[in-house]
Design a protein around this motif. Structure first.
Motif, short mmCIF file in Angstrom:
data_model
loop_
_atom_site.label_atom_id
_atom_site.label_comp_id
_atom_site.label_asym_id
_atom_site.label_seq_id
_atom_site.Cartn_x
_atom_site.Cartn_y
_atom_site.Cartn_z
N ASP A 42 4.36 119.50 50.95
CA ASP A 42 3.47 118.70 50.14
C ASP A 42 4.44 118.34 49.10
OD1 ASP A 42 1.57 118.26 48.41
OD2 ASP A 42 0.25 119.92 48.74
N LEU A 43 4.75 117.13 49.02
CA LEU A 43 5.59 116.53 48.16
C LEU A 43 5.02 116.30 46.81
CD1 LEU A 43 8.42 115.10 47.57
CD2 LEU A 43 7.46 113.06 48.45
N SER A 44 3.63 116.05 46.83
CA SER A 44 3.02 115.64 45.55
C SER A 44 2.72 117.24 44.61
CB SER A 44 1.79 115.15 45.59
OG SER A 44 0.71 115.85 46.53
N LYS A 67 25.39 111.51 43.80
CA LYS A 67 25.10 110.46 44.88
C LYS A 67 24.88 111.22 46.08
CE LYS A 67 24.46 106.45 46.90
NZ LYS A 67 23.09 105.75 46.38
N ALA A 68 25.86 112.21 46.55
CA ALA A 68 25.98 112.75 48.01
C ALA A 68 24.79 113.95 47.46
CB ALA A 68 27.26 113.46 48.17
N HIS A 69 24.05 113.99 48.64
CA HIS A 69 22.90 114.98 48.36
C HIS A 69 22.19 115.57 49.87
CE1 HIS A 69 21.10 111.03 49.29
NE2 HIS A 69 20.11 111.58 49.64
N PRO A 70 21.56 116.65 49.91
CA PRO A 70 20.79 116.94 50.96
C PRO A 70 19.43 116.31 51.01
CG PRO A 70 20.78 118.81 49.46
CD PRO A 70 21.68 117.67 48.95
N GLY A 71 18.75 116.09 52.19
CA GLY A 71 17.31 115.70 52.21
C GLY A 71 16.76 117.01 52.82
N LEU A 72 15.62 117.30 52.04
CA LEU A 72 15.23 118.59 52.23
C LEU A 72 13.63 118.21 52.51
CD1 LEU A 72 16.22 120.85 49.20
CD2 LEU A 72 17.12 120.79 51.58
N LEU A 92 10.86 105.76 53.53
CA LEU A 92 12.03 105.87 54.64
C LEU A 92 10.98 105.95 55.87
CD1 LEU A 92 14.81 105.37 54.99
CD2 LEU A 92 14.91 107.91 55.07
N ASP A 93 11.40 105.15 56.87
CA ASP A 93 10.39 105.15 58.11
C ASP A 93 9.89 106.66 58.30
OD1 ASP A 93 10.58 102.48 58.71
OD2 ASP A 93 12.11 102.94 60.16
N GLY A 94 8.68 106.67 57.96
CA GLY A 94 7.87 107.99 58.40
C GLY A 94 8.01 108.90 57.24
N PHE A 95 8.49 108.82 56.12
CA PHE A 95 8.56 109.68 55.12
C PHE A 95 8.20 109.20 53.77
CE2 PHE A 95 11.44 111.02 58.39
CZ PHE A 95 11.25 112.46 58.37
N ASN A 96 7.71 110.02 53.03
CA ASN A 96 7.63 109.80 51.42
C ASN A 96 8.67 110.30 50.84
OD1 ASN A 96 5.39 108.07 51.23
ND2 ASN A 96 3.90 109.75 51.72
N ARG A 97 9.44 109.89 49.78
CA ARG A 97 10.40 110.49 49.21
C ARG A 97 10.59 110.53 47.78
NH1 ARG A 97 15.69 107.65 50.99
NH2 ARG A 97 14.59 105.93 50.14
N ARG A 98 11.15 111.64 47.10
CA ARG A 98 11.59 111.74 45.76
C ARG A 98 12.86 112.31 45.50
NH1 ARG A 98 6.34 112.87 41.76
NH2 ARG A 98 4.88 111.62 43.06
N TYR A 99 13.62 112.01 44.38
CA TYR A 99 14.76 112.65 44.07
C TYR A 99 14.50 113.71 42.84
CZ TYR A 99 17.06 109.43 47.25
OH TYR A 99 17.39 108.69 48.41
N VAL A 100 15.25 114.71 42.78
CA VAL A 100 15.20 115.47 41.60
C VAL A 100 16.73 116.08 41.54
CG1 VAL A 100 14.45 117.67 42.78
CG2 VAL A 100 14.10 117.48 40.34
N LEU A 149 13.92 115.11 48.16
CA LEU A 149 12.70 115.70 48.82
C LEU A 149 11.97 114.75 49.66
CD1 LEU A 149 11.64 117.53 45.39
CD2 LEU A 149 13.23 118.25 46.98
N MET A 150 11.95 114.92 51.04
CA MET A 150 11.38 114.04 52.07
C MET A 150 9.72 114.77 52.65
SD MET A 150 14.76 112.91 53.91
CE MET A 150 14.03 111.80 54.72
N GLU A 151 8.67 114.36 52.69
CA GLU A 151 7.59 114.45 53.38
C GLU A 151 7.12 113.61 54.35
OE1 GLU A 151 3.28 115.96 51.96
OE2 GLU A 151 3.94 114.04 51.23
N GLN A 152 7.07 114.11 55.56
CA GLN A 152 6.57 113.28 56.85
C GLN A 152 5.22 112.95 56.44
OE1 GLN A 152 7.20 115.21 60.24
NE2 GLN A 152 7.60 113.41 61.55
N ARG A 153 5.06 111.42 56.85
CA ARG A 153 3.61 110.75 56.79
C ARG A 153 2.91 110.85 58.00
NH1 ARG A 153 4.40 104.92 55.26
NH2 ARG A 153 6.63 105.32 55.41
#
Length: 124
Positions: free
Chosen positions: A81-83, A72-77, A102-110, A120-124
């Motif tokens: 280029d998320l895709s 559950k605990a994790h860093p947000g990196l 999330l406001d202003g970000f696309n996100r994925r977990y790995v 993994l967070m990419e600014q939109r």
């Protein structure tokens, strides 16, 4: 508490890993995420683990004998280029999970090779 004392940033994050798995850490954090391994200080090297750095990020992987992954605990990196990164990870056998924006970000977990969750967070 004195008003002029405050936290000014984060120097690094530390993530646990099992003993003897440094090659897996290198293949993932350096080979797939594109971070570069940096030498640990000599007095810490005997403990095992690996340190990685990139522009604006430092991740230390420390060996924990009774390792349990952080699910559950994790860093947000932040990524640029998320895709493309998700495709690289999936091509190497790592599933990514898309989460709600999330406001202003696309996100994925790995999960890293040890089961630690990374966002993994990419600014939109």
């Amino acid at each position: 508490m004195e008003a002029d004392l405050h936290i000014i940033g984060i120097d690094h994050i530390q993530i646990a890993m099992p003993p003897g798995e440094e090659d897996k850490a290198r293949a993932f954090y350096e080979g797939l995420l594109g971070l570069r391994e940096v030498p640990k200080p000599t007095h810490l090297g005997a403990r095992g683990g690996c340190w990685f750095e990139g522009d604006g990020v430092k991740i230390h992987l420390g060996v924990e004998a009774d390792f349990v992954p952080a699910r559950k605990a994790h860093p947000g990196l932040l990524v640029d280029d998320l895709s493309q990164l998700a495709a690289r990870l999936e091509g190497a056998g790592y599933s990514t999970i898309t989460d709600q924006p999330l406001d202003g970000f696309n996100r994925r977990y790995v999960n890293d090779p040890f089961g630690n969750r990374l966002e993994l967070m990419e600014q939109r």
